[in-house]
Design a protein around this motif. Structure first.
Motif, PDB file in Angstrom:
ATOM      1  N   UNK A  11       0.795  -1.217   0.000  1.00 21.73           N
ATOM      2  CA  UNK A  11       0.000   0.000   0.000  1.00 21.73           C
ATOM      3  C   UNK A  11       0.827   1.267   0.000  1.00 21.73           C
ATOM      4  N   UNK A  12       2.158   1.125  -0.171  1.00 23.46           N
ATOM      5  CA  UNK A  12       3.053   2.264  -0.107  1.00 23.46           C
ATOM      6  C   UNK A  12       3.615   2.603  -1.494  1.00 23.46           C
ATOM      7  N   UNK A  13       4.081   3.840  -1.629  1.00 20.46           N
ATOM      8  CA  UNK A  13       4.861   4.229  -2.800  1.00 20.46           C
ATOM      9  C   UNK A  13       6.334   4.049  -2.474  1.00 20.46           C
ATOM     10  N   UNK A  14       7.089   3.546  -3.436  1.00 21.04           N
ATOM     11  CA  UNK A  14       8.508   3.289  -3.183  1.00 21.04           C
ATOM     12  C   UNK A  14       9.370   3.807  -4.328  1.00 21.04           C
ATOM     13  N   UNK A  15      10.633   4.005  -4.020  1.00 23.09           N
ATOM     14  CA  UNK A  15      11.679   4.111  -5.031  1.00 23.09           C
ATOM     15  C   UNK A  15      12.364   2.757  -5.091  1.00 23.09           C
ATOM     16  N   UNK A  16      12.607   2.283  -6.304  1.00 25.19           N
ATOM     17  CA  UNK A  16      13.281   1.007  -6.526  1.00 25.19           C
ATOM     18  C   UNK A  16      14.620   1.258  -7.203  1.00 25.19           C
ATOM     19  N   UNK A  17      15.686   0.669  -6.655  1.00 27.96           N
ATOM     20  CA  UNK A  17      16.999   0.697  -7.308  1.00 27.96           C
ATOM     21  C   UNK A  17      17.395  -0.724  -7.661  1.00 27.96           C
ATOM     22  N   UNK A  18      17.630  -0.964  -8.951  1.00 29.57           N
ATOM     23  CA  UNK A  18      18.241  -2.205  -9.418  1.00 29.57           C
ATOM     24  C   UNK A  18      19.691  -1.846  -9.711  1.00 29.57           C
ATOM     25  N   UNK A  19      20.564  -2.215  -8.795  1.00 25.37           N
ATOM     26  CA  UNK A  19      21.949  -1.739  -8.792  1.00 25.37           C
ATOM     27  C   UNK A  19      22.913  -2.823  -9.265  1.00 25.37           C
ATOM     28  N   UNK A  75      17.948   2.092 -12.594  1.00 23.56           N
ATOM     29  CA  UNK A  75      18.616   0.872 -13.042  1.00 23.56           C
ATOM     30  C   UNK A  75      20.006   1.241 -13.532  1.00 23.56           C
ATOM     31  N   UNK A  76      21.040   0.646 -12.947  1.00 20.08           N
ATOM     32  CA  UNK A  76      22.401   0.949 -13.367  1.00 20.08           C
ATOM     33  C   UNK A  76      23.390   0.685 -12.259  1.00 20.08           C
ATOM     34  N   UNK A  77      24.609   1.170 -12.427  1.00 19.88           N
ATOM     35  CA  UNK A  77      25.664   1.011 -11.428  1.00 19.88           C
ATOM     36  C   UNK A  77      25.696   2.242 -10.532  1.00 19.88           C
ATOM     37  N   UNK A  78      25.304   2.083  -9.274  1.00 17.86           N
ATOM     38  CA  UNK A  78      25.245   3.196  -8.333  1.00 17.86           C
ATOM     39  C   UNK A  78      26.195   3.018  -7.161  1.00 17.86           C
ATOM     40  N   UNK A  79      26.306   1.784  -6.661  1.00 13.32           N
ATOM     41  CA  UNK A  79      27.303   1.456  -5.640  1.00 13.32           C
ATOM     42  C   UNK A  79      27.822   0.064  -5.937  1.00 13.32           C
ATOM     43  N   UNK A 130      34.643  -5.110 -10.008  1.00 10.99           N
ATOM     44  CA  UNK A 130      34.090  -5.799 -11.178  1.00 10.99           C
ATOM     45  C   UNK A 130      33.280  -7.040 -10.793  1.00 10.99           C
ATOM     46  N   UNK A 131      32.705  -7.021  -9.600  1.00 11.88           N
ATOM     47  CA  UNK A 131      31.829  -8.130  -9.203  1.00 11.88           C
ATOM     48  C   UNK A 131      30.652  -8.225 -10.174  1.00 11.88           C
ATOM     49  N   UNK A 132      30.290  -9.430 -10.536  1.00 11.69           N
ATOM     50  CA  UNK A 132      29.111  -9.658 -11.371  1.00 11.69           C
ATOM     51  C   UNK A 132      27.957 -10.049 -10.464  1.00 11.69           C
ATOM     52  N   UNK A 133      26.907  -9.257 -10.501  1.00  3.74           N
ATOM     53  CA  UNK A 133      25.754  -9.486  -9.649  1.00  3.74           C
ATOM     54  C   UNK A 133      24.940  -8.210  -9.550  1.00  3.74           C
ATOM     55  N   UNK A 134      23.997  -8.192  -8.633  1.00  2.00           N
ATOM     56  CA  UNK A 134      23.162  -7.005  -8.486  1.00  2.00           C
ATOM     57  C   UNK A 134      22.585  -6.959  -7.080  1.00  2.00           C
ATOM     58  N   UNK A 135      22.081  -5.785  -6.721  1.00  3.68           N
ATOM     59  CA  UNK A 135      21.324  -5.650  -5.481  1.00  3.68           C
ATOM     60  C   UNK A 135      20.024  -4.927  -5.785  1.00  3.68           C
ATOM     61  N   UNK A 136      19.048  -5.141  -4.928  1.00  2.00           N
ATOM     62  CA  UNK A 136      17.754  -4.459  -5.017  1.00  2.00           C
ATOM     63  C   UNK A 136      17.576  -3.604  -3.772  1.00  2.00           C
ATOM     64  N   UNK A 137      17.173  -2.359  -3.982  1.00  2.00           N
ATOM     65  CA  UNK A 137      16.920  -1.430  -2.883  1.00  2.00           C
ATOM     66  C   UNK A 137      15.506  -0.895  -2.998  1.00  2.00           C
ATOM     67  N   UNK A 138      14.765  -0.905  -1.886  1.00  2.00           N
ATOM     68  CA  UNK A 138      13.422  -0.334  -1.823  1.00  2.00           C
ATOM     69  C   UNK A 138      13.401   0.737  -0.748  1.00  2.00           C
ATOM     70  N   UNK A 139      12.886   1.914  -1.101  1.00  2.00           N
ATOM     71  CA  UNK A 139      12.691   2.990  -0.137  1.00  2.00           C
ATOM     72  C   UNK A 139      11.213   3.320  -0.050  1.00  2.00           C
ATOM     73  N   UNK A 140      10.645   3.200   1.132  1.00  2.00           N
ATOM     74  CA  UNK A 140       9.250   3.571   1.381  1.00  2.00           C
ATOM     75  C   UNK A 140       9.171   5.090   1.552  1.00  2.00           C
TER      76      UNK A 140
END
Length: 329
Positions: free
Chosen positions: A250-258, A291-295, A299-309
């Motif tokens: 029920x919330x609005x979020x910012x999503x980072x696919x990092x 979506x992109x490289x933020x942190x 050269x690690x291959x992988x990703x993280x997901x960040x959600x901000x309410x």
């Protein structure tokens, strides 16, 4: 080890010099240490200082500029800057309104930034700090007591930076930074490790059919490894861990696919495709997506997901204009 460098001992210095030369109208490097500040010093507003080990580019120097950081202090790769370096950064940007340091939850970072804040006070500078601990993967690690600070730190930079740019006092800027920290969560994974130049070998090893779940940003292993799965399966696993920690329904979020440094945008967008649909089905509204490289982790291959309410204040500050090398919103 294959690296496009000149000398292991000069990696951080030459990297910072090259970064500043990419935006000389926006950035300058201090004579002492690998410290980047705004080209035009801010007056009459709270200044923001952050930093940590190198190897996370574009964090942190890429977020120095109008609406975000005033200073980024870079240590050697994956190593906290010294208290003296942090103090020089604080002194270079301090205003009569004070300084807020944004620190990721790693033992060395906290110890050295805390010491620098105390030394700044001895010199008559009003300074405080907040600690970012958005990683839901682990409660404690080799590097921390409590949760690690990872990609959610960027959103603290953005929202606290916008609050400072409005002219808010130090107490208000710190309060909004702490509100972001309370509402942001992250989890990551990797399919290949990174190599610290000074070490010359990967931080851990993975077989061709393995992935590491719950990695941090210092090349350290995660919580466990398992057989490589599809993008959708991996993304669901990470999202479910995050949703189990905080209620976003029920919330609005910012999503980072990092991206962690070596993951193609093609793969990040595939992850984003699933995450958007999955969160929508959970009754979560995605206000904005990055979506992109933020942190990164070299050269690690992988990703993280960040959600901000979000609430109304955070949304407004997130939308406020910013001008830095790495913030393209």
């Amino acid at each position: 080890m294959k690296k496009i460098i000149n000398d292991v001992a000069s990696v951080e210095e030459q990297m910072i010099q090259g970064l500043v030369k990419a935006a000389p109208d926006m950035l300058r490097k201090l004579e002492y240490g690998t410290i980047v500040v705004r080209a035009q010093r801010k007056q009459g507003q709270v200044a923001l200082v952050s930093g940590g080990g190198s190897g996370h580019e574009p964090a942190h120097a890429g977020y120095v500029g109008k609406g975000m950081l005033d200073c980024a202090v870079a240590g050697t790769v994956f190593t906290s800057p010294t208290p003296d370096q942090v103090l020089e950064g604080i002194k270079a940007v301090a205003t009569d309104q004070g300084v807020l340091c944004v620190v990721k939850n790693y033992t060395g970072d906290i110890m050295n930034f805390e010491m620098a804040v105390e030394m700044a006070a001895d010199e008559g500078i009003k300074a405080e700090y907040v600690v970012v601990n958005d990683d839901v993967a682990v409660k404690d690690s080799l590097y921390t007591t409590g949760r690690r600070g990872v990609a959610g730190t960027i959103l603290v930079h953005k929202i606290a930076g916008a609050k400072a740019e409005e002219g808010a006092d130090l107490k208000a800027v710190k309060e909004v930074a702490e509100k972001v920290i309370a509402n942001v969560r992250t989890m990551g994974m990797a399919i290949a490790p990174c190599t610290v130049p000074a070490a010359g070998k990967p931080g851990f090893e993975l077989a061709e059919d393995e992935m590491e779940i719950g990695i941090g940003i210092h090349g350290e292993p995660g919580t466990h490894r398992e057989k490589l799965a599809s993008a959708d399966t991996i993304a669901k696993m990470l999202v479910d861990h995050i949703l189990a920690d905080i209620d976003y329904k029920g919330q609005e979020i910012v999503l980072i696919v990092n991206g962690m440094g070596a993951t193609p945008l093609m793969e990040l967008y595939i992850v984003n495709n699933f995450v958007h649909d999955y969160l929508t089905k959970q009754g979560i509204t995605i206000y904005d997506t990055m979506v992109g490289n933020y942190m990164t982790s070299i050269e690690m291959a992988g990703f993280s997901l960040t959600l901000l309410r979000l609430d109304d204040e955070m949304k407004s500050l997130y939308d406020a204009k910013a001008h830095t090398l790495a913030w393209k919103k």
